[in-house]
Scaffold this motif. Sequence first.
Motif, short mmCIF file in Angstrom:
data_model
loop_
_atom_site.label_atom_id
_atom_site.label_comp_id
_atom_site.label_asym_id
_atom_site.label_seq_id
_atom_site.Cartn_x
_atom_site.Cartn_y
_atom_site.Cartn_z
N ASN A 95 0.81 -1.21 0.00
CA ASN A 95 0.00 0.00 0.00
C ASN A 95 0.84 1.27 0.00
O ASN A 95 0.32 2.36 0.17
CB ASN A 95 -0.94 0.00 1.21
CG ASN A 95 -1.89 -1.17 1.18
OD1 ASN A 95 -2.52 -1.43 0.16
ND2 ASN A 95 -1.97 -1.91 2.25
N GLY A 96 2.15 1.13 -0.14
CA GLY A 96 3.05 2.27 -0.16
C GLY A 96 3.66 2.55 1.20
O GLY A 96 3.61 1.73 2.11
N PHE A 97 4.25 3.71 1.33
CA PHE A 97 4.90 4.15 2.56
C PHE A 97 3.90 4.96 3.37
O PHE A 97 3.31 5.91 2.86
CB PHE A 97 6.13 5.00 2.23
CG PHE A 97 6.87 5.48 3.44
CD1 PHE A 97 7.78 4.66 4.08
CD2 PHE A 97 6.65 6.76 3.93
CE1 PHE A 97 8.46 5.11 5.20
CE2 PHE A 97 7.33 7.22 5.05
CZ PHE A 97 8.24 6.39 5.68
N GLN A 98 3.70 4.55 4.62
CA GLN A 98 2.78 5.28 5.50
C GLN A 98 3.51 5.62 6.80
O GLN A 98 3.94 4.71 7.51
CB GLN A 98 1.54 4.45 5.83
CG GLN A 98 0.80 3.94 4.61
CD GLN A 98 0.78 2.42 4.54
OE1 GLN A 98 0.42 1.77 5.50
NE2 GLN A 98 1.18 1.87 3.41
N ALA A 99 3.66 6.89 7.05
CA ALA A 99 4.34 7.35 8.26
C ALA A 99 3.33 8.00 9.20
O ALA A 99 2.39 8.66 8.76
CB ALA A 99 5.42 8.36 7.90
N THR A 100 3.52 7.78 10.49
CA THR A 100 2.68 8.42 11.49
C THR A 100 3.56 9.03 12.57
O THR A 100 4.63 8.52 12.87
CB THR A 100 1.70 7.42 12.15
OG1 THR A 100 2.44 6.37 12.76
CG2 THR A 100 0.72 6.84 11.15
N GLY A 101 3.09 10.10 13.13
CA GLY A 101 3.78 10.77 14.23
C GLY A 101 2.94 11.94 14.69
O GLY A 101 2.25 12.58 13.87
N ASP A 102 2.99 12.22 15.97
CA ASP A 102 2.18 13.32 16.51
C ASP A 102 2.50 14.66 15.86
O ASP A 102 1.65 15.55 15.81
CB ASP A 102 2.39 13.42 18.02
CG ASP A 102 1.82 12.23 18.76
OD1 ASP A 102 0.96 11.52 18.19
OD2 ASP A 102 2.24 12.00 19.92
#
Length: 127
Positions: A95-102
Amino acid sequence: MKLSIVTLTFLAVAFAAPQGDKKPIEIISSNSEMNADGSYSFDFESADGTKVSESGNQKQVGPKPEDIGTVSKGSYSFTTPDGVVLTVNWVADENGFQATGDHLPTPPPMPEHVVKMLADLKAAGVL
């Protein structure tokens, strides 16, 4: 997906590179493992609190058996000049690159008519 490994490597080198007259930052822990099945993991921590961790494995990512790709996940954190610790968790898969962060921006919610249209298209088998 291999690009993410290269990107993180350059990021790690950039953080560890000497800055003018500053002393190099010591790596206080470093581990890596590469397995025969294509799975891997690595992590390191530097004396300034920077942490990087990644793991991955081979996965069929398409309809054909030869559609094999590397699926990876990881995180990195560092301290900003004003003392705030920022952490990014990420996944790189079919699904690709998924980044999370506040601290990362998030998109606004989709308008209700768009949500309905997508649901209708999915129900009709178009999506």
